[in-house]
Scaffold this motif. Sequence first.
Motif, PDB file in Angstrom:
ATOM      1  N   TYR A 297     -14.669   1.819   0.569  1.00 56.45           N
ATOM      2  CA  TYR A 297     -14.041   0.547   0.201  1.00 56.45           C
ATOM      3  C   TYR A 297     -14.160   0.302  -1.301  1.00 56.45           C
ATOM      4  O   TYR A 297     -13.226  -0.190  -1.943  1.00 56.45           O
ATOM      5  CB  TYR A 297     -14.704  -0.574   0.983  1.00 56.45           C
ATOM      6  CG  TYR A 297     -14.150  -1.949   0.718  1.00 56.45           C
ATOM      7  CD1 TYR A 297     -13.089  -2.449   1.462  1.00 56.45           C
ATOM      8  CD2 TYR A 297     -14.694  -2.768  -0.265  1.00 56.45           C
ATOM      9  CE1 TYR A 297     -12.579  -3.714   1.235  1.00 56.45           C
ATOM     10  CE2 TYR A 297     -14.191  -4.028  -0.510  1.00 56.45           C
ATOM     11  CZ  TYR A 297     -13.141  -4.500   0.246  1.00 56.45           C
ATOM     12  OH  TYR A 297     -12.643  -5.755   0.007  1.00 56.45           O
TER      13      TYR A 297
ATOM     14  N   LYS B 123     -13.072 -14.474   0.197  1.00 53.35           N
ATOM     15  CA  LYS B 123     -13.171 -13.055  -0.159  1.00 53.35           C
ATOM     16  C   LYS B 123     -14.123 -12.312   0.773  1.00 53.35           C
ATOM     17  O   LYS B 123     -13.841 -11.195   1.200  1.00 53.35           O
ATOM     18  CB  LYS B 123     -13.610 -12.918  -1.621  1.00 53.35           C
ATOM     19  CG  LYS B 123     -12.616 -13.515  -2.608  1.00 53.35           C
ATOM     20  CD  LYS B 123     -13.090 -13.339  -4.024  1.00 53.35           C
ATOM     21  CE  LYS B 123     -12.069 -13.919  -5.001  1.00 53.35           C
ATOM     22  NZ  LYS B 123     -11.933 -15.379  -4.877  1.00 53.35           N
TER      23      LYS B 123
ATOM     24  N   HIS C 293      -7.099  -2.057  -3.572  1.00 50.81           N
ATOM     25  CA  HIS C 293      -7.149  -3.450  -3.138  1.00 50.81           C
ATOM     26  C   HIS C 293      -5.893  -4.162  -3.622  1.00 50.81           C
ATOM     27  O   HIS C 293      -5.589  -4.166  -4.817  1.00 50.81           O
ATOM     28  CB  HIS C 293      -8.402  -4.129  -3.706  1.00 50.81           C
ATOM     29  CG  HIS C 293      -8.862  -5.305  -2.911  1.00 50.81           C
ATOM     30  ND1 HIS C 293      -8.127  -6.466  -2.799  1.00 50.81           N
ATOM     31  CD2 HIS C 293      -9.972  -5.508  -2.170  1.00 50.81           C
ATOM     32  CE1 HIS C 293      -8.767  -7.326  -2.044  1.00 50.81           C
ATOM     33  NE2 HIS C 293      -9.898  -6.774  -1.637  1.00 50.81           N
ATOM     34  N   GLN C 294      -5.158  -4.791  -2.709  1.00 56.10           N
ATOM     35  CA  GLN C 294      -3.906  -5.437  -3.072  1.00 56.10           C
ATOM     36  C   GLN C 294      -4.127  -6.614  -4.009  1.00 56.10           C
ATOM     37  O   GLN C 294      -3.325  -6.851  -4.916  1.00 56.10           O
ATOM     38  CB  GLN C 294      -3.179  -5.911  -1.811  1.00 56.10           C
ATOM     39  CG  GLN C 294      -2.685  -4.786  -0.922  1.00 56.10           C
ATOM     40  CD  GLN C 294      -1.840  -5.293   0.243  1.00 56.10           C
ATOM     41  OE1 GLN C 294      -1.449  -6.436   0.246  1.00 56.10           O
ATOM     42  NE2 GLN C 294      -1.580  -4.425   1.199  1.00 56.10           N
TER      43      GLN C 294
ATOM     44  N   ARG D 112     -14.370  -7.769  -6.048  1.00 58.02           N
ATOM     45  CA  ARG D 112     -14.414  -7.502  -4.598  1.00 58.02           C
ATOM     46  C   ARG D 112     -15.302  -6.302  -4.271  1.00 58.02           C
ATOM     47  O   ARG D 112     -15.173  -5.682  -3.221  1.00 58.02           O
ATOM     48  CB  ARG D 112     -13.027  -7.267  -4.017  1.00 58.02           C
ATOM     49  CG  ARG D 112     -12.222  -8.511  -3.710  1.00 58.02           C
ATOM     50  CD  ARG D 112     -11.775  -9.224  -4.914  1.00 58.02           C
ATOM     51  NE  ARG D 112     -10.725 -10.209  -4.625  1.00 58.02           N
ATOM     52  CZ  ARG D 112     -10.177 -10.957  -5.560  1.00 58.02           C
ATOM     53  NH1 ARG D 112     -10.566 -10.849  -6.822  1.00 58.02           N
ATOM     54  NH2 ARG D 112      -9.240 -11.829  -5.255  1.00 58.02           N
TER      55      ARG D 112
ATOM     56  N   ARG E 296     -10.480   2.994  -1.922  1.00 56.49           N
ATOM     57  CA  ARG E 296      -9.503   2.187  -1.181  1.00 56.49           C
ATOM     58  C   ARG E 296      -8.872   1.188  -2.133  1.00 56.49           C
ATOM     59  O   ARG E 296      -9.544   0.296  -2.642  1.00 56.49           O
ATOM     60  CB  ARG E 296     -10.209   1.454  -0.033  1.00 56.49           C
ATOM     61  CG  ARG E 296      -9.305   0.560   0.806  1.00 56.49           C
ATOM     62  CD  ARG E 296     -10.157  -0.189   1.823  1.00 56.49           C
ATOM     63  NE  ARG E 296      -9.368  -1.053   2.688  1.00 56.49           N
ATOM     64  CZ  ARG E 296      -9.010  -2.303   2.375  1.00 56.49           C
ATOM     65  NH1 ARG E 296      -9.342  -2.806   1.201  1.00 56.49           N
ATOM     66  NH2 ARG E 296      -8.316  -3.033   3.229  1.00 56.49           N
TER      67      ARG E 296
ATOM     68  N   PRO F 161     -12.139  -1.520  -6.375  1.00 59.84           N
ATOM     69  CA  PRO F 161     -13.154  -2.512  -6.785  1.00 59.84           C
ATOM     70  C   PRO F 161     -14.160  -1.959  -7.788  1.00 59.84           C
ATOM     71  O   PRO F 161     -14.600  -2.696  -8.682  1.00 59.84           O
ATOM     72  CB  PRO F 161     -13.827  -2.881  -5.451  1.00 59.84           C
ATOM     73  CG  PRO F 161     -12.762  -2.664  -4.422  1.00 59.84           C
ATOM     74  CD  PRO F 161     -11.992  -1.454  -4.903  1.00 59.84           C
TER      75      PRO F 161
ATOM     76  N   THR G  75       0.831  -1.210   0.000  1.00 56.42           N
ATOM     77  CA  THR G  75       0.000   0.000   0.000  1.00 56.42           C
ATOM     78  C   THR G  75       0.864   1.258   0.000  1.00 56.42           C
ATOM     79  O   THR G  75       0.542   2.241  -0.673  1.00 56.42           O
ATOM     80  CB  THR G  75      -0.935  -0.015   1.214  1.00 56.42           C
ATOM     81  OG1 THR G  75      -1.695  -1.229   1.219  1.00 56.42           O
ATOM     82  CG2 THR G  75      -1.880   1.171   1.189  1.00 56.42           C
TER      83      THR G  75
ATOM     84  N   SER H  61     -11.531  -6.590   7.095  1.00 58.04           N
ATOM     85  CA  SER H  61     -11.335  -5.155   6.851  1.00 58.04           C
ATOM     86  C   SER H  61     -12.338  -4.326   7.632  1.00 58.04           C
ATOM     87  O   SER H  61     -11.995  -3.267   8.167  1.00 58.04           O
ATOM     88  CB  SER H  61     -11.458  -4.860   5.351  1.00 58.04           C
ATOM     89  OG  SER H  61     -10.475  -5.544   4.604  1.00 58.04           O
TER      90      SER H  61
ATOM     91  N   PHE I  37     -13.254  -9.449   3.621  1.00 58.68           N
ATOM     92  CA  PHE I  37     -13.994  -8.192   3.747  1.00 58.68           C
ATOM     93  C   PHE I  37     -14.419  -7.972   5.194  1.00 58.68           C
ATOM     94  O   PHE I  37     -14.359  -6.849   5.706  1.00 58.68           O
ATOM     95  CB  PHE I  37     -15.203  -8.205   2.821  1.00 58.68           C
ATOM     96  CG  PHE I  37     -16.087  -7.000   2.955  1.00 58.68           C
ATOM     97  CD1 PHE I  37     -17.286  -7.078   3.648  1.00 58.68           C
ATOM     98  CD2 PHE I  37     -15.720  -5.777   2.419  1.00 58.68           C
ATOM     99  CE1 PHE I  37     -18.099  -5.980   3.785  1.00 58.68           C
ATOM    100  CE2 PHE I  37     -16.525  -4.670   2.555  1.00 58.68           C
ATOM    101  CZ  PHE I  37     -17.724  -4.781   3.246  1.00 58.68           C
TER     102      PHE I  37
END
Length: 619
Positions: A285, A249, A291-292, A170, A289, A299, A90, A256, A253
């Motif tokens: 999200y 997945k 997502h790795q 995601r 944000r 997403p 990140t 998180s 979530f």
Amino acid sequence: MALVELSVVEQRYHAVIEVLSGAKVTDVAGRYGVSRQSVHSWVRRYQDGGLAGLADRSHAPKAHPMQTPVAIEALICELRRAHPRWGPRTLLWELGRRGVEPLPSRASIYRVLVRNGLVSPVTRRRRREDYRRWERPGPMQLWQMDIMGGLLLADGTEAKLITGVDDHSRFCVIASVVTRPTGRLVCAAFAEAMRAYGVPLEVLTDNGKQFTGRFGGPKAGEVLFERVCRENGIKLRHTAPRTPTTTGKIERFHQSVRRELLAEALPFASLEAAQSEVEAFAEHYNTARPHQALDMAFPADRFFIEPSDGQRRAERELPLHLPAGLTTVIAPAPETSPAPCPAPTPAGHATDQPERPERPEPILTTTIDPLSRQAIEVDRIVPASGNLSIGGQQLWLGPDRAGMPITLWISTQRLHVFTTSGGRLKSVASRLSVKDLAALLASGQARPAPTEPIPEPDIKTSAVEVDRQVSSIGTISLAGRALCIGAHLAGRRVTVRLDGITARVMDEQRLLLRAVPCPLPLAECVTLRNARPAGPPPTSPSEPVTVQRVVCSRGHFQVVGQKIQVGRVHARKILDVTVDDTHITVHDNGEPIRVVPRTTTQEITRIKSTAHTKRRKIG
């Protein structure tokens, strides 16, 4: 005769004395077991520094051309302290987004964190490449659903969170807070998500009793969730017992949510407040944000795309079929001259409608009341907290509007907030049902709304405005895209005026805070969530504004379109520049070094200087 061991310095000294006495360097080097070059080096060091010059010296290199620059290392440490949960991946993405050059590798960032004591080095158990990852090739092909606990309310009860994510992107499609996750409420949340995003091809869940009845005994039949999937052509998949990694997945979530929302949060004041916080987190999200697992993409960028096989999205979305008990009242578009609002039906005669749940869930009914074609108006005062509740729906207006009288225009589809002067503050989707509107009219709090419908933004409008909350990293969301407007505005509620060319950010007093290029054409701006016709243009700040600028190698920089010369002695420095209506003042470490008259009328579009931070010199 006693043997005496000579030190290294003494041996070098004896060798140097022999060479200076006339002995050959080759013979001396052979007796002491070193090379001729070493003997010459000892003689040279003795001549330059005497006996002290023969002491051992450090073999460390004087320069480290591949070492991470100090400015970049300091920025990495600063970002890590501000965001303790950000790892090397990140942080690498954040440095790239800020334009840092040269960009260090992920391993270099990890070594910086270890060197500064910000992380503890641990042995990796398994490599990332050893895990077998699977995902659907496109969005809307598989949704993962589950139920999560741990949402504490102020009254001591624990609420549950019904969640759902798209397997490919995601993207969070379901985030509904309930007191008890009954099968009917789970299906209501699932139906609301399908109305918003379409019908997925498959759904993957665990073996909870809300999702399947296969473990309910020999007499257990089909549960409501299975019926909804069957009637809409959705293939329902279940995990094997005691295998939570199959729905990894949705479990990730949940992790998180616990780490970033619930870890430091106080108990929620009410169910509506918890729902509001969860929706804000889900929006961040999805749109802001990285997502790795998606190579640091958002997403929403992978969810709102056309299918790779060329099939149009509209062709893939089938009509939604729901049982009669889950058919949500859908209010038609308001007519030009709607019928007068009928008298509310007494509560004792409303036998065809079930009891309303504790939170504003969709009302389960099979009839459409004439009141669904009509709207009402309610006069309220914004409370000190900025959270206004109307009919069970939570409405956030901000504490800066505390005490302001407002008028609410409410239908079963939309909820608009107006000031007493007629200006629109906010527009959101209405969660109030026909029963809620009738209850407000019966209590005397509301009155029938004007017959004219609320005008919505038109494609011919020259500009529109939207209200947005600035995220912790200084971005806002527009149509699933993250627009950076500055970290100095993080956490503020701002109004953005969009004309298809420029996005002007302003505060409640319509004072210009920043202007950036508009990322969307006007045709898309008018379709944004809560978009409204724009008011007058923002006013430029009357108070002086302090910005930062980097001085180039020739000793000048530009601000508000004006070139300022400060001399090459300040080259590569970052200076503070104060701009007002008439003058521009340049400061170096708090000391004014030059004052020039302002000759332009351009707006200030950049506050912080993020470019060339690695070249900063302390002056």
